[in-house]
Design a protein around this motif. Structure first.
Motif, short mmCIF file in Angstrom:
data_model
loop_
_atom_site.label_atom_id
_atom_site.label_comp_id
_atom_site.label_asym_id
_atom_site.label_seq_id
_atom_site.Cartn_x
_atom_site.Cartn_y
_atom_site.Cartn_z
N SER A 267 7.96 -7.05 -0.10
CA SER A 267 7.01 -6.58 0.93
C SER A 267 7.64 -6.58 2.31
N ARG B 56 7.87 3.62 1.90
CA ARG B 56 7.56 2.25 1.49
C ARG B 56 7.02 2.13 0.06
N PRO B 57 5.98 2.91 -0.31
CA PRO B 57 5.46 2.77 -1.68
C PRO B 57 6.52 3.03 -2.75
N ARG C 72 8.85 0.07 -3.04
CA ARG C 72 8.21 -1.06 -3.74
C ARG C 72 8.18 -0.81 -5.24
N ASP D 286 1.28 -3.04 -2.81
CA ASP D 286 0.86 -2.29 -1.62
C ASP D 286 -0.15 -3.07 -0.77
N GLU E 177 0.70 -4.21 3.07
CA GLU E 177 -0.12 -3.70 4.17
C GLU E 177 -0.77 -4.85 4.93
#
Length: 248
Positions: free
Chosen positions: A32, A43-44, A47, A175, A179
């Motif tokens: 993260s 980013r997604p 990950r 996620d 966030e």
């Protein structure tokens, strides 16, 4: 089918799933923090790649479980202490985590953490470099995870199910956790301090000093609970200020 009818196998499976999910928290925090330095659109994907690599590494290491067990055999002795490949992997991973967490804390404390010293322009993390760092720590956490699993059950299918469930939980939580960390600066510092503590734990384990993980996770849970109270208190103050401005 024989395993399905054995109550002790179900108990081992439930226990192992919990253990693998808890061990995956370390991995997820690191992923993260690293991916939050990438451009938002990447980013997604980063990950998913990081967690996918964690699954592939764990299942791949399970396929070589006999070799993994031998990683605990000493390969050399230094100052009367035997060191195995597992110890060396934990030492390397722990040192990397301490270095990375210290560097990130320095960036957060620096008034211009993302600025280039020559141009003054913002510097964004490289996607490939981020994935490479995730892969390195995935390997460390995967070795630790598989050795833990082997110590809890001799049944490879049970290990596979537990690992798949734990990684699925990581994928679902990735996620929202990233966030949440991004939206709360104090949580970022808390997460980095967790990485420092995890890194020092890995170093201690690599040097032969066993640190019960229960103590580590209890400290993390207590710190997270205190920070949750701080967040709730902060929101309550903001609501009171909003009402006061409305009445004024």
């Amino acid at each position: 089918m024989t395993l399905i009818t054995m109550p002790e196998v179900w108990v081992a499976l439930a226990t192992l799933i919990v253990m693998e999910v808890v061990l995956g928290i370390d991995n997820l925090i690191f992923i993260s923090i690293l991916t939050n330095k990438l451009p938002e659109a990447q980013r997604p994907r980063a990950r998913r790649i990081g967690i996918g690599l964690a699954l592939i590494l764990r299942l791949g290491l399970l396929g070589a479980v006999a070799w993994i067990v031998r990683l605990t055999d000493p390969v050399f002795t230094f100052l009367g202490e035997g060191f195995s490949w597992k110890d060396l992997i934990l030492l390397a991973g722990g040192l990397f985590l301490v270095w990375k967490a210290t560097k990130e804390i320095g960036h957060k404390v620096d008034p211009d953490p993302e600025g280039d010293m020559f141009t003054g322009k913002a510097v964004e993390a490289s996607f490939s470099a981020t994935v490479a760092q995730i892969l390195l720590l995935d390997l460390v956490f995967s070795v630790d995870s598989i050795i833990t699993a082997v110590g809890m059950t001799p049944h490879v299918p049970v290990m596979v199910v537990a690992i798949v469930v734990a990684v699925t939980v990581m994928l679902i939580a990735a996620d929202p956790l990233a966030e949440f960390i991004e939206a709360h600066p104090t949580i970022v510092m808390l997460a980095l301090s967790f990485l420092l503590m995890i890194g020092m734990t890995l170093i201690a384990e690599g040097l032969g000093f066993h640190v019960p993980r229960g103590y580590v996770y209890a400290a993390m849970a207590f710190s997270a609970a205190v920070e949750t109270l701080n967040l709730l208190a902060r929101r309550a103050r903001e609501r009171r200020r909003g009402r006061a401005r409305g009445e004024g």
